[in-house]
Design a protein around this motif. Structure first.
Motif, PDB file in Angstrom:
ATOM      1  N   GLY A  88       8.259   2.976 -12.571  1.00 35.98           N
ATOM      2  CA  GLY A  88       9.358   3.751 -11.998  1.00 35.98           C
ATOM      3  C   GLY A  88       9.497   3.504 -10.508  1.00 35.98           C
ATOM      4  O   GLY A  88      10.617   3.403  -9.998  1.00 35.98           O
ATOM      5  N   ALA A  89       8.365   3.373  -9.802  1.00 32.35           N
ATOM      6  CA  ALA A  89       8.429   3.098  -8.369  1.00 32.35           C
ATOM      7  C   ALA A  89       9.094   1.748  -8.129  1.00 32.35           C
ATOM      8  O   ALA A  89       9.877   1.585  -7.184  1.00 32.35           O
ATOM      9  CB  ALA A  89       7.025   3.113  -7.767  1.00 32.35           C
ATOM     10  N   PHE A  90       8.813   0.786  -9.006  1.00 32.27           N
ATOM     11  CA  PHE A  90       9.476  -0.516  -8.899  1.00 32.27           C
ATOM     12  C   PHE A  90      10.987  -0.362  -9.075  1.00 32.27           C
ATOM     13  O   PHE A  90      11.783  -0.885  -8.286  1.00 32.27           O
ATOM     14  CB  PHE A  90       8.889  -1.483  -9.936  1.00 32.27           C
ATOM     15  CG  PHE A  90       9.709  -2.720 -10.128  1.00 32.27           C
ATOM     16  CD1 PHE A  90       9.820  -3.653  -9.118  1.00 32.27           C
ATOM     17  CD2 PHE A  90      10.376  -2.960 -11.324  1.00 32.27           C
ATOM     18  CE1 PHE A  90      10.583  -4.796  -9.293  1.00 32.27           C
ATOM     19  CE2 PHE A  90      11.133  -4.082 -11.510  1.00 32.27           C
ATOM     20  CZ  PHE A  90      11.240  -5.003 -10.488  1.00 32.27           C
ATOM     21  N   GLY A  91      11.392   0.393 -10.110  1.00 35.17           N
ATOM     22  CA  GLY A  91      12.820   0.616 -10.341  1.00 35.17           C
ATOM     23  C   GLY A  91      13.463   1.335  -9.167  1.00 35.17           C
ATOM     24  O   GLY A  91      14.566   0.991  -8.744  1.00 35.17           O
ATOM     25  N   ALA A  92      12.754   2.323  -8.622  1.00 28.99           N
ATOM     26  CA  ALA A  92      13.288   3.076  -7.486  1.00 28.99           C
ATOM     27  C   ALA A  92      13.444   2.167  -6.271  1.00 28.99           C
ATOM     28  O   ALA A  92      14.411   2.283  -5.516  1.00 28.99           O
ATOM     29  CB  ALA A  92      12.375   4.249  -7.171  1.00 28.99           C
ATOM     30  N   ALA A  93      12.489   1.243  -6.102  1.00 31.33           N
ATOM     31  CA  ALA A  93      12.574   0.324  -4.972  1.00 31.33           C
ATOM     32  C   ALA A  93      13.777  -0.604  -5.129  1.00 31.33           C
ATOM     33  O   ALA A  93      14.437  -0.957  -4.152  1.00 31.33           O
ATOM     34  CB  ALA A  93      11.293  -0.497  -4.861  1.00 31.33           C
ATOM     35  N   LEU A  94      14.087  -0.992  -6.369  1.00 33.08           N
ATOM     36  CA  LEU A  94      15.243  -1.872  -6.593  1.00 33.08           C
ATOM     37  C   LEU A  94      16.543  -1.176  -6.236  1.00 33.08           C
ATOM     38  O   LEU A  94      17.468  -1.790  -5.716  1.00 33.08           O
ATOM     39  CB  LEU A  94      15.309  -2.288  -8.068  1.00 33.08           C
ATOM     40  CG  LEU A  94      14.474  -3.450  -8.553  1.00 33.08           C
ATOM     41  CD1 LEU A  94      14.758  -3.678 -10.024  1.00 33.08           C
ATOM     42  CD2 LEU A  94      14.786  -4.712  -7.783  1.00 33.08           C
ATOM     43  N   THR A  95      16.652   0.125  -6.543  1.00 33.63           N
ATOM     44  CA  THR A  95      17.943   0.804  -6.448  1.00 33.63           C
ATOM     45  C   THR A  95      18.041   1.714  -5.235  1.00 33.63           C
ATOM     46  O   THR A  95      18.992   2.487  -5.132  1.00 33.63           O
ATOM     47  CB  THR A  95      18.193   1.652  -7.710  1.00 33.63           C
ATOM     48  OG1 THR A  95      17.083   2.523  -7.883  1.00 33.63           O
ATOM     49  CG2 THR A  95      18.347   0.799  -8.934  1.00 33.63           C
ATOM     50  N   VAL A  96      17.090   1.625  -4.293  1.00 33.16           N
ATOM     51  CA  VAL A  96      17.020   2.639  -3.236  1.00 33.16           C
ATOM     52  C   VAL A  96      18.251   2.633  -2.335  1.00 33.16           C
ATOM     53  O   VAL A  96      18.702   3.677  -1.879  1.00 33.16           O
ATOM     54  CB  VAL A  96      15.718   2.489  -2.421  1.00 33.16           C
ATOM     55  CG1 VAL A  96      15.730   1.248  -1.589  1.00 33.16           C
ATOM     56  CG2 VAL A  96      15.499   3.698  -1.546  1.00 33.16           C
ATOM     57  N   GLY A  97      18.843   1.461  -2.108  1.00 37.96           N
ATOM     58  CA  GLY A  97      19.966   1.421  -1.179  1.00 37.96           C
ATOM     59  C   GLY A  97      21.309   1.803  -1.794  1.00 37.96           C
ATOM     60  O   GLY A  97      22.314   1.861  -1.099  1.00 37.96           O
ATOM     61  N   LEU A  98      21.322   2.060  -3.098  1.00 41.00           N
ATOM     62  CA  LEU A  98      22.604   2.234  -3.775  1.00 41.00           C
ATOM     63  C   LEU A  98      23.069   3.679  -3.725  1.00 41.00           C
ATOM     64  O   LEU A  98      22.272   4.603  -3.698  1.00 41.00           O
ATOM     65  CB  LEU A  98      22.481   1.801  -5.237  1.00 41.00           C
ATOM     66  CG  LEU A  98      22.122   0.340  -5.412  1.00 41.00           C
ATOM     67  CD1 LEU A  98      21.871   0.046  -6.871  1.00 41.00           C
ATOM     68  CD2 LEU A  98      23.247  -0.523  -4.891  1.00 41.00           C
ATOM     69  N   GLY A 125       0.826  -1.205   0.000  1.00 39.11           N
ATOM     70  CA  GLY A 125       0.000   0.000   0.000  1.00 39.11           C
ATOM     71  C   GLY A 125       0.858   1.251   0.000  1.00 39.11           C
ATOM     72  O   GLY A 125       0.556   2.232  -0.695  1.00 39.11           O
ATOM     73  N   VAL A 126       1.937   1.214   0.774  1.00 38.42           N
ATOM     74  CA  VAL A 126       2.852   2.360   0.811  1.00 38.42           C
ATOM     75  C   VAL A 126       3.395   2.629  -0.584  1.00 38.42           C
ATOM     76  O   VAL A 126       3.394   3.765  -1.068  1.00 38.42           O
ATOM     77  CB  VAL A 126       4.010   2.080   1.795  1.00 38.42           C
ATOM     78  CG1 VAL A 126       5.045   3.193   1.721  1.00 38.42           C
ATOM     79  CG2 VAL A 126       3.484   1.955   3.215  1.00 38.42           C
ATOM     80  N   VAL A 127       3.852   1.537  -1.241  1.00 40.42           N
ATOM     81  CA  VAL A 127       4.404   1.683  -2.589  1.00 40.42           C
ATOM     82  C   VAL A 127       3.371   2.282  -3.531  1.00 40.42           C
ATOM     83  O   VAL A 127       3.660   3.223  -4.287  1.00 40.42           O
ATOM     84  CB  VAL A 127       4.882   0.316  -3.121  1.00 40.42           C
ATOM     85  CG1 VAL A 127       5.263   0.421  -4.582  1.00 40.42           C
ATOM     86  CG2 VAL A 127       6.046  -0.200  -2.313  1.00 40.42           C
ATOM     87  N   ALA A 128       2.145   1.746  -3.470  1.00 40.38           N
ATOM     88  CA  ALA A 128       1.101   2.227  -4.369  1.00 40.38           C
ATOM     89  C   ALA A 128       0.831   3.712  -4.125  1.00 40.38           C
ATOM     90  O   ALA A 128       0.711   4.497  -5.078  1.00 40.38           O
ATOM     91  CB  ALA A 128      -0.171   1.407  -4.172  1.00 40.38           C
ATOM     92  N   MET A 129       0.767   4.105  -2.852  1.00 31.95           N
ATOM     93  CA  MET A 129       0.499   5.507  -2.537  1.00 31.95           C
ATOM     94  C   MET A 129       1.629   6.406  -3.015  1.00 31.95           C
ATOM     95  O   MET A 129       1.415   7.514  -3.499  1.00 31.95           O
ATOM     96  CB  MET A 129       0.318   5.673  -1.027  1.00 31.95           C
ATOM     97  CG  MET A 129      -1.065   5.295  -0.544  1.00 31.95           C
ATOM     98  SD  MET A 129      -2.338   6.224  -1.417  1.00 31.95           S
ATOM     99  CE  MET A 129      -3.186   4.913  -2.248  1.00 31.95           C
ATOM    100  N   LYS A 130       2.867   5.923  -2.866  1.00 36.58           N
ATOM    101  CA  LYS A 130       4.029   6.700  -3.329  1.00 36.58           C
ATOM    102  C   LYS A 130       3.942   6.902  -4.839  1.00 36.58           C
ATOM    103  O   LYS A 130       4.262   7.970  -5.350  1.00 36.58           O
ATOM    104  CB  LYS A 130       5.317   5.964  -2.980  1.00 36.58           C
ATOM    105  CG  LYS A 130       5.582   5.925  -1.506  1.00 36.58           C
ATOM    106  CD  LYS A 130       6.703   6.863  -1.178  1.00 36.58           C
ATOM    107  CE  LYS A 130       6.849   7.024   0.315  1.00 36.58           C
ATOM    108  NZ  LYS A 130       7.446   8.304   0.650  1.00 36.58           N
ATOM    109  N   ALA A 131       3.536   5.827  -5.547  1.00 38.61           N
ATOM    110  CA  ALA A 131       3.421   5.937  -6.997  1.00 38.61           C
ATOM    111  C   ALA A 131       2.311   6.914  -7.368  1.00 38.61           C
ATOM    112  O   ALA A 131       2.457   7.714  -8.292  1.00 38.61           O
ATOM    113  CB  ALA A 131       3.158   4.564  -7.609  1.00 38.61           C
ATOM    114  N   VAL A 132       1.201   6.870  -6.623  1.00 39.39           N
ATOM    115  CA  VAL A 132       0.096   7.797  -6.901  1.00 39.39           C
ATOM    116  C   VAL A 132       0.571   9.233  -6.684  1.00 39.39           C
ATOM    117  O   VAL A 132       0.296  10.127  -7.497  1.00 39.39           O
ATOM    118  CB  VAL A 132      -1.120   7.476  -5.999  1.00 39.39           C
ATOM    119  CG1 VAL A 132      -2.162   8.574  -6.108  1.00 39.39           C
ATOM    120  CG2 VAL A 132      -1.717   6.142  -6.385  1.00 39.39           C
ATOM    121  N   ALA A 133       1.301   9.453  -5.579  1.00 36.96           N
ATOM    122  CA  ALA A 133       1.806  10.807  -5.309  1.00 36.96           C
ATOM    123  C   ALA A 133       2.740  11.261  -6.422  1.00 36.96           C
ATOM    124  O   ALA A 133       2.679  12.410  -6.875  1.00 36.96           O
ATOM    125  CB  ALA A 133       2.525  10.828  -3.969  1.00 36.96           C
TER     126      ALA A 133
END
Lengths: 218, 243
Positions: free
Chosen positions: A142-152, A89-97
């Motif tokens: 894009g949110a999926f891609g951002a989630a993959l690379t967030v720690g880098l 849900g957090v991810v979905a809301m972030k994408a909506v924002a």
């Protein structure tokens, strides 16, 4: 979840949030193209649908790394992950924002830029429609891609390398819708395919993105 | 009882491949050489294409293995995500550069053949385009592996990318058919007699296909062994630092 959405919107709109940056980028890319290919309206008319869609796609890409990066740095992402709402849900809301602050302004600005590129008249409605149904997919992928690379540390460049190939089908069907609209052909098939990509992305990618976030947070 | 999962044990995997790999390498080399020599020197020239047709013996096997490598990575990623076998994750990592190289070989041999036959090095044909997109997916996958330091996190994230990427690569493959009409000929290997190659060409082609398949297996096994050894060295180094 609504509170989270409001918080993200407020953060994006207020000072330092980078709101409007994507829009300005979209404007500049579109203005640069005539400088590159010449002012001939016949040429611009033909390439306008593609340019507008590629421009929108790049403008979306620009703000993707902000979706999770700031929250990851200051630790609020950890709090969100342990919060009672599911991470999906957090991810979905972030994408909506992200869509509301990047995708929606692009949809509204597109007709103005279409005029600059001599987009044929019947294409305007399809330009707005295709962007309106296509950009949510861009935000979600894009949110999926951002989630993959967030720690880098230098995730930005890698993010575009990962996300751009995933954008290929959306771009094809989006630009095709506008092109067919411009030529007065039936636009139903590509528009429906575009809607299909958006709906499937919104239904499935939050799970993949949340999975990637959990890996990055552990 | 013997099961395939016992090879998920790195030691068992190393022991077995240590015995099998030399023989398999020789076999792969022999089959590739036989297939290519048969294809290049003992097939007739095509009545329209002359001897340029013979590039098919590299082009088609490389192209098939390029997509095959991605499917293998997909299977290995699934096994990693479900059963957490490290050898599986490392095999997926080992296969990616091999698959990418096959993709490049496919693209380049196609260009070399296309220049005299279609009169162009490159055409935005659906098959060519979807191969280029596949190449981009390989680059992204390898780049993600390289970027993440924690090996388990890297294996997890690349596996997720492989799953999502497969869906989008598949989607792109059909989207480009929608976007442009094709110049590329139909399948070389087909159940349809009309579409299928003449026997004079298809027999050596089958040999080449088997040869390239063996070559792929040999390369992936060898690279997986390297990855396992690299992982062991890292563990030893970490232990030394602790002491």
């Amino acid at each position: 979840m609504i509170a989270l959405l409001k918080r993200d919107l407020a953060l994006a709109v207020r000072a330092g949030g980078g709101f409007g940056l994507g829009l300005a980028f979209f404007l500049i890319v579109t203005i640069l193209v005539p400088f590159g290919v010449g002012p001939d309206s016949g040429v611009l008319e033909i390439i306008a649908p593609g340019i507008l869609w590629v421009g929108a796609l790049l403008a979306c890409l620009l703000s993707l790394d902000r979706i999770f990066a700031l929250d990851f740095e200051d630790g609020s992402l950890d709090l969100l992950a342990t919060a009672p709402i599911p991470l999906e849900g957090v991810v979905a809301m972030k994408a909506v924002a992200h869509w509301l602050t990047t995708g929606l302004p692009l949809v509204l600005a597109a007709p103005v830029l279409g005029t600059l590129l001599h987009l044929p008249l019947p294409a305007y409605v399809w330009l707005m429609a295709s962007l309106a149904i296509g950009t949510p997919a861009l935000s979600m992928i894009g949110a999926f891609g951002a989630a993959l690379t967030v720690g880098l540390k230098r995730g930005g460049l890698l993010l575009s390398l990962l996300v751009l190939p995933l954008y290929v089908p959306t771009l094809i069907f989006g630009a095709e819708t506008v092109k067919r609209g411009a030529e007065g052909l039936a636009t139903g098939t590509p528009a429906l395919m575009l809607a299909g990509i958006t709906l499937a992305s919104c239904a499935l990618l939050p799970f993949a993105a949340a999975g990637a976030l959990r890996v990055n947070l552990r | 009882m013997a099961s395939i999962w016992q090879y998920a044990n790195p030691r068992k995997f190393m022991e077995t491949t240590d015995k099998v790999l030399p023989a398999l390498t020789v076999l792969a080399a022999a089959v590739v050489v036989v297939g290519l020599v048969w294809g290049f020197f003992f097939t007739p020239d095509d009545y329209k294409q002359g001897s340029t047709v013979k590039i098919i013996f590299i082009h088609v096997p490389a192209a098939i293995m390029a997509t095959g490598a991605w499917f293998m990575m997909l299977a290995a990623s699934l096994i990693w995500l479900i059963r957490r076998h490290h050898v599986s994750a490392l095999a997926a990592r080992a296969a990616a550069p091999v698959g990418m190289t096959f993709t490049l070989i496919g693209l380049f041999t196609g260009a070399i053949w296309g220049q005299p036959m279609w009169g162009t090095w490159w055409e935005w044909d659906p098959r060519l385009t979807s191969f280029l997109v596949l190449f981009l997916f390989y680059i992204g996958y390898i780049a993600l592996w390289e970027a993440i330091e924690n090996p388990d996190a890297a294996a997890d994230l690349t596996s997720v990318l492989c799953l999502v990427g497969s869906v989008f690569a598949f989607l792109s493959r059909y989207a480009v058919y929608f976007w442009n009409q094709g110049l590329h000929q139909g399948s070389s290997i087909s159940m349809d007699k009309e579409e299928h190659l003449a026997d004079a060409y298809s027999n050596p082609l089958w040999v080449c296909l088997i040869g390239f398949g063996l070559l792929f297996v040999v390369l992936v096994l060898g690279r997986t062994r390297t990855e396992i050894r690299a992982r062991r060295i890292k563990a030893l180094e970490a232990r030394e630092r602790m002491a």
